[in-house]
Motif scaffolding. Structure first.
Motif, PDB file in Angstrom:
ATOM      1  N   GLU A  27       2.672  10.603 -20.518  1.00 29.92           N
ATOM      2  CA  GLU A  27       2.937   9.173 -20.604  1.00 29.92           C
ATOM      3  C   GLU A  27       3.751   8.680 -19.406  1.00 29.92           C
ATOM      4  OE1 GLU A  27       4.775   8.900 -24.405  1.00 29.92           O
ATOM      5  OE2 GLU A  27       2.885   9.116 -25.520  1.00 29.92           O
ATOM      6  N   GLN A  28       4.691   9.495 -18.967  1.00 29.02           N
ATOM      7  CA  GLN A  28       5.469   9.138 -17.768  1.00 29.02           C
ATOM      8  C   GLN A  28       4.554   9.053 -16.547  1.00 29.02           C
ATOM      9  OE1 GLN A  28       8.517  12.119 -17.386  1.00 29.02           O
ATOM     10  NE2 GLN A  28       9.595  11.483 -19.248  1.00 29.02           N
ATOM     11  N   ALA A  29       3.659  10.025 -16.419  1.00 29.04           N
ATOM     12  CA  ALA A  29       2.726  10.020 -15.300  1.00 29.04           C
ATOM     13  C   ALA A  29       1.837   8.784 -15.351  1.00 29.04           C
ATOM     14  CB  ALA A  29       1.875  11.284 -15.321  1.00 29.04           C
ATOM     15  N   ASP A  30       1.355   8.449 -16.535  1.00 28.94           N
ATOM     16  CA  ASP A  30       0.486   7.281 -16.676  1.00 28.94           C
ATOM     17  C   ASP A  30       1.224   5.997 -16.309  1.00 28.94           C
ATOM     18  OD1 ASP A  30      -2.151   6.231 -17.576  1.00 28.94           O
ATOM     19  OD2 ASP A  30      -0.907   5.171 -19.039  1.00 28.94           O
ATOM     20  N   ALA A  31       2.495   5.894 -16.715  1.00 27.16           N
ATOM     21  CA  ALA A  31       3.285   4.699 -16.390  1.00 27.16           C
ATOM     22  C   ALA A  31       3.448   4.539 -14.878  1.00 27.16           C
ATOM     23  CB  ALA A  31       4.647   4.778 -17.070  1.00 27.16           C
ATOM     24  N   LEU A  32       3.638   5.650 -14.183  1.00 22.90           N
ATOM     25  CA  LEU A  32       3.767   5.596 -12.721  1.00 22.90           C
ATOM     26  C   LEU A  32       2.443   5.189 -12.074  1.00 22.90           C
ATOM     27  CD1 LEU A  32       5.913   8.820 -12.292  1.00 22.90           C
ATOM     28  CD2 LEU A  32       6.641   6.510 -11.653  1.00 22.90           C
ATOM     29  N   LEU A  33       1.335   5.670 -12.615  1.00 16.76           N
ATOM     30  CA  LEU A  33       0.023   5.298 -12.080  1.00 16.76           C
ATOM     31  C   LEU A  33      -0.273   3.819 -12.334  1.00 16.76           C
ATOM     32  CD1 LEU A  33      -2.085   8.449 -13.036  1.00 16.76           C
ATOM     33  CD2 LEU A  33      -1.005   7.905 -10.858  1.00 16.76           C
ATOM     34  N   VAL A  34       0.190   3.310 -13.459  1.00 12.84           N
ATOM     35  CA  VAL A  34       0.049   1.873 -13.733  1.00 12.84           C
ATOM     36  C   VAL A  34       0.785   1.063 -12.666  1.00 12.84           C
ATOM     37  CG1 VAL A  34       0.711   0.007 -15.313  1.00 12.84           C
ATOM     38  CG2 VAL A  34      -0.329   2.088 -16.213  1.00 12.84           C
ATOM     39  N   LYS A  35       2.001   1.507 -12.317  1.00 16.17           N
ATOM     40  CA  LYS A  35       2.764   0.810 -11.274  1.00 16.17           C
ATOM     41  C   LYS A  35       2.034   0.881  -9.933  1.00 16.17           C
ATOM     42  CE  LYS A  35       6.447  -0.631 -11.227  1.00 16.17           C
ATOM     43  NZ  LYS A  35       6.948  -2.032 -11.325  1.00 16.17           N
ATOM     44  N   ALA A  36       1.437   2.019  -9.640  1.00 12.98           N
ATOM     45  CA  ALA A  36       0.680   2.145  -8.390  1.00 12.98           C
ATOM     46  C   ALA A  36      -0.451   1.127  -8.358  1.00 12.98           C
ATOM     47  CB  ALA A  36       0.128   3.567  -8.256  1.00 12.98           C
ATOM     48  N   HIS A  37      -1.146   0.990  -9.465  1.00 14.01           N
ATOM     49  CA  HIS A  37      -2.244   0.020  -9.538  1.00 14.01           C
ATOM     50  C   HIS A  37      -1.727  -1.406  -9.380  1.00 14.01           C
ATOM     51  CE1 HIS A  37      -6.032  -1.804 -10.782  1.00 14.01           C
ATOM     52  NE2 HIS A  37      -5.328  -2.567 -11.608  1.00 14.01           N
ATOM     53  N   GLU A  38      -0.582  -1.691  -9.964  1.00 15.47           N
ATOM     54  CA  GLU A  38      -0.011  -3.036  -9.850  1.00 15.47           C
ATOM     55  C   GLU A  38       0.327  -3.372  -8.400  1.00 15.47           C
ATOM     56  OE1 GLU A  38       3.312  -2.914 -12.462  1.00 15.47           O
ATOM     57  OE2 GLU A  38       2.112  -3.179 -14.299  1.00 15.47           O
ATOM     58  N   TRP A  39       0.821  -2.390  -7.654  1.00  9.60           N
ATOM     59  CA  TRP A  39       1.167  -2.626  -6.258  1.00  9.60           C
ATOM     60  C   TRP A  39      -0.070  -2.756  -5.377  1.00  9.60           C
ATOM     61  CZ3 TRP A  39       5.454  -4.363  -4.290  1.00  9.60           C
ATOM     62  CH2 TRP A  39       6.666  -4.145  -4.935  1.00  9.60           C
TER      63      TRP A  39
ATOM     64  N   LYS B 116       0.819  -1.211   0.000  1.00 11.75           N
ATOM     65  CA  LYS B 116       0.000   0.000   0.000  1.00 11.75           C
ATOM     66  C   LYS B 116       0.851   1.258   0.000  1.00 11.75           C
ATOM     67  CE  LYS B 116      -4.222  -1.854   2.092  1.00 11.75           C
ATOM     68  NZ  LYS B 116      -5.014  -1.613   0.860  1.00 11.75           N
ATOM     69  N   LEU B 117       1.880   1.281   0.843  1.00 11.15           N
ATOM     70  CA  LEU B 117       2.738   2.468   0.900  1.00 11.15           C
ATOM     71  C   LEU B 117       3.543   2.615  -0.388  1.00 11.15           C
ATOM     72  CD1 LEU B 117       3.745   4.888   2.426  1.00 11.15           C
ATOM     73  CD2 LEU B 117       5.333   3.419   3.681  1.00 11.15           C
TER      74      LEU B 117
ATOM     75  N   PRO C 247      -3.981  -2.959  -6.384  1.00  9.50           N
ATOM     76  CA  PRO C 247      -5.071  -2.879  -7.357  1.00  9.50           C
ATOM     77  C   PRO C 247      -6.375  -2.300  -6.802  1.00  9.50           C
ATOM     78  CG  PRO C 247      -3.935  -4.987  -7.516  1.00  9.50           C
ATOM     79  CD  PRO C 247      -3.430  -4.317  -6.278  1.00  9.50           C
ATOM     80  N   VAL C 248      -6.633  -2.517  -5.518  1.00  8.41           N
ATOM     81  CA  VAL C 248      -7.891  -2.044  -4.933  1.00  8.41           C
ATOM     82  C   VAL C 248      -7.759  -0.618  -4.391  1.00  8.41           C
ATOM     83  CG1 VAL C 248      -9.613  -2.441  -3.130  1.00  8.41           C
ATOM     84  CG2 VAL C 248      -8.618  -4.396  -4.353  1.00  8.41           C
ATOM     85  N   GLY C 249      -6.697  -0.379  -3.660  1.00 10.09           N
ATOM     86  CA  GLY C 249      -6.584   0.888  -2.950  1.00 10.09           C
ATOM     87  C   GLY C 249      -5.968   2.036  -3.725  1.00 10.09           C
ATOM     88  N   ALA C 250      -5.261   1.764  -4.804  1.00  8.41           N
ATOM     89  CA  ALA C 250      -4.547   2.846  -5.510  1.00  8.41           C
ATOM     90  C   ALA C 250      -5.504   3.868  -6.107  1.00  8.41           C
ATOM     91  CB  ALA C 250      -3.655   2.261  -6.594  1.00  8.41           C
ATOM     92  N   GLN C 251      -6.601   3.399  -6.673  1.00  6.58           N
ATOM     93  CA  GLN C 251      -7.644   4.284  -7.210  1.00  6.58           C
ATOM     94  C   GLN C 251      -7.070   5.316  -8.188  1.00  6.58           C
ATOM     95  OE1 GLN C 251      -9.695   5.862  -3.763  1.00  6.58           O
ATOM     96  NE2 GLN C 251     -10.778   3.939  -3.400  1.00  6.58           N
ATOM     97  N   VAL C 252      -6.536   4.806  -9.276  1.00  4.61           N
ATOM     98  CA  VAL C 252      -5.930   5.690 -10.280  1.00  4.61           C
ATOM     99  C   VAL C 252      -6.714   5.729 -11.593  1.00  4.61           C
ATOM    100  CG1 VAL C 252      -3.614   5.370  -9.317  1.00  4.61           C
ATOM    101  CG2 VAL C 252      -4.422   3.824 -11.107  1.00  4.61           C
ATOM    102  N   LYS C 253      -7.830   5.025 -11.675  1.00  5.13           N
ATOM    103  CA  LYS C 253      -8.562   4.907 -12.939  1.00  5.13           C
ATOM    104  C   LYS C 253      -8.985   6.262 -13.479  1.00  5.13           C
ATOM    105  CE  LYS C 253     -12.473   2.566 -15.120  1.00  5.13           C
ATOM    106  NZ  LYS C 253     -13.612   1.624 -14.923  1.00  5.13           N
TER     107      LYS C 253
END
Length: 237
Positions: free
Chosen positions: A201-213, A168-169, A215-221
């Motif tokens: 695109e860089q920002a989106d790639a970082l948000l994808v990583k957040a979701h991978e870590w 989560k962190l 999936p429920v709590g990142a809330q980046v959709k």
């Protein structure tokens, strides 16, 4: 086992040595090498801190106390031997409490490399404590449109590479790093304010990583959808 008289004598010697260190900026003599006596002095000062109700008053007292113990810690850090050092650990925490992030991170990185334990009252280890503290500060700074560098990126590099934080962190760090690229002058993450497709695109790639870590709590959709919309708009210009 020491007697009450011996304990009283040791505390008196410890307080004298700590005051001398504060006055001269150096820890000297046999007391400079006695972690036991240093911790006795610290115990007395911790009681003073505990008696204060206001956080601002605690911060003020910690700022006054720091010079008493800094020489002992600096001497330990320049020595060849390493060991569990509760005084060192406590001062690392104090430096963060005082907002002295550069010194705090310098010492925290050493403490983590040495496997130092956080003070006994804390449940988190040093990587989690440092990451939590810096992220909370960075979120407040960014929301106010203030700079978060170099401290955020310094910690993020560790989070992304060598600090094994909980999922989560870790996700929170990747999410914040992504949103940081999108923030406007008011501190709001707003893809429509970004004109460089590469940054989006860089920002989106970082948000994808957040979701991978997380999936429920990142809330980046929602953020990712807005980035996609902005990229499409830039392509049409």
């Amino acid at each position: 086992m020491s007697t009450p008289a011996q304990r009283h004598r040791d505390k008196h010697r410890a307080l004298q040595a700590a005051q001398q260190a504060a006055d001269t900026g150096q820890a000297a003599g046999e007391l400079a090498h006695s972690l036991h006596l240093q911790l006795l002095a610290l115990e007395q000062d911790q009681q003073r801190l505990k008696a204060l109700d206001r956080i601002a008053d605690k911060v003020t007292l910690k700022r006054e106390l720091l010079p008493k113990y800094r020489p002992y810690v600096e001497q330990y850090l320049t020595g060849e031997k390493t060991h569990q050092n509760p005084l060192f650990a406590t001062l690392v925490v104090w430096l963060f409490d005082l907002g002295e992030f550069e010194q705090a991170l310098d010492w925290a990185e050493v403490a983590i490399a040495q496997g130092q334990h956080t003070p006994t009252r804390m449940k988190r280890d040093f990587p989690h404590f440092v990451a939590d503290t810096v992220l909370e500060w960075a979120e407040q700074q960014a929301a106010e449109g203030q700079a978060v560098e170099p401290y955020f990126s310094r910690v993020f590099r560790h989070v992304a590479s060598d600090w094994r934080l909980n999922e989560k962190l870790t996700a929170k760090y990747f999410k914040f790093a992504g949103l940081l690229l999108l923030r406007d002058a008011m501190g709001e993450p707003r893809p429509s304010a970004v004109t460089d497709p590469e940054v989006l695109e860089q920002a989106d790639a970082l948000l994808v990583k957040a979701h991978e870590w997380d999936p429920v709590g990142a809330q980046v959709k929602t953020h990712r959808n807005r980035i996609a919309m902005r990229l499409r708009a830039l392509e049409q210009d």
